[in-house]
Design an enzyme around this catalytic site. Sequence first.
Site, PDB file in Angstrom:
ATOM      1  N   HIS A  57       0.823  -1.210   0.000  1.00 17.00           N
ATOM      2  CA  HIS A  57       0.000   0.000   0.000  1.00 17.00           C
ATOM      3  C   HIS A  57       0.854   1.254   0.000  1.00 17.00           C
ATOM      4  O   HIS A  57       2.059   1.233   0.293  1.00 17.00           O
ATOM      5  CB  HIS A  57      -0.967   0.010   1.186  1.00 17.00           C
TER       6      HIS A  57
ATOM      7  N   CYS B  24       2.537  -4.834   7.162  1.00 16.44           N
ATOM      8  CA  CYS B  24       2.280  -4.665   5.736  1.00 16.44           C
ATOM      9  C   CYS B  24       3.451  -3.928   5.083  1.00 16.44           C
ATOM     10  O   CYS B  24       4.347  -3.427   5.756  1.00 16.44           O
ATOM     11  CB  CYS B  24       0.975  -3.905   5.519  1.00 16.44           C
TER      12      CYS B  24
END
Length: 333
Positions: free
Chosen positions: A234, A253
């Site tokens: 992301h 992440c």
Amino acid sequence: FRDYLMKLLAAQKQYDWDHQPIALSATSLRKGDSADAIKAIKERLYVYGDYAANDTTPYYDTAFEAAVKRFQKRYGLTPDGVIGKTMLSELNDSIGKRIKQIRINMERVRWMPKIEDSVYILVNIPEYRLHIFEHKKLVKDIRVIVGTTANSTVIFSGRLKYIVFSPYWNVPSSIVQKELLPAMQRDPNYLARNSMEVYGGTASLPMIRQKPGGSNSLGLVKFLFPNNYNIYLHDTPNRGLFNATNRSFSHGCIRVGEPAWLAQYLLRNNTAWDSTSIHNAMHQTQEKWVTLQATIPVFIGYFTAWVDQDGKLNFRKDIYGHDKKMEAKLFYR
């Protein structure tokens, strides 16, 4: 790998560096300086292949500066040509340690799934880099931010299937408990100030999400390869962190340094998308899901030693301690 391993095994027999650590009399060394330590550093850079001349003079000249920068680049250091504590620490690591590091990573290569697709993505956690390959040729390197030691990024593989523009961030329950609930108790307006809202759950453990927008923790786009770890790629609003040398800052992440470029690359064969439509999709108030026409394999790997596309041997720090665990299994059974 094997050629470099043979060279280091031969060097280990010839040089006794383990009992000869290099020390600096000054804080750092740079071009134009002269010091006895430079003689020892030149010898090591010559053995490691960064310095072409077998020169043991104590002078820091232009040719030596180029060798220092080559070494720094191979070790993931800032290639500024300045010899300081960090570079010296790498130089003082024993040849034996590097030999073990190569062998550990040769074993990791054996564990890699067979790659049959022409296009794939490899994220190398200790390198803080995402690599895109086409037909085994490197297309692009992108800086990434990975998980902290306490929230380490998981090693696994998946297939990238979705791009989500202007995403909501559904805050994991662990972060809600540890971070958001205490913050909400301190500040009743915490959610509103951070563009967050409750969308379910209970009073004791609400389900909280952050609305799309420039302050969203996922940034303006995320890339999903469905998995059991809730790990994905992301964007991020904290762009300055990509300038750091060591980039382990996330909850697990992987934050991508060039998300718009990655989105355009993944949609390059879809005529409905171009740079303008991608930019517009990244700046909406509602999220938009796009399914890729063909999934792309993503490998999240952990390589602290590897040979790059230019044939250069690279080393990185064992940021999660995985090398130590493998070393115990491979060499001390």
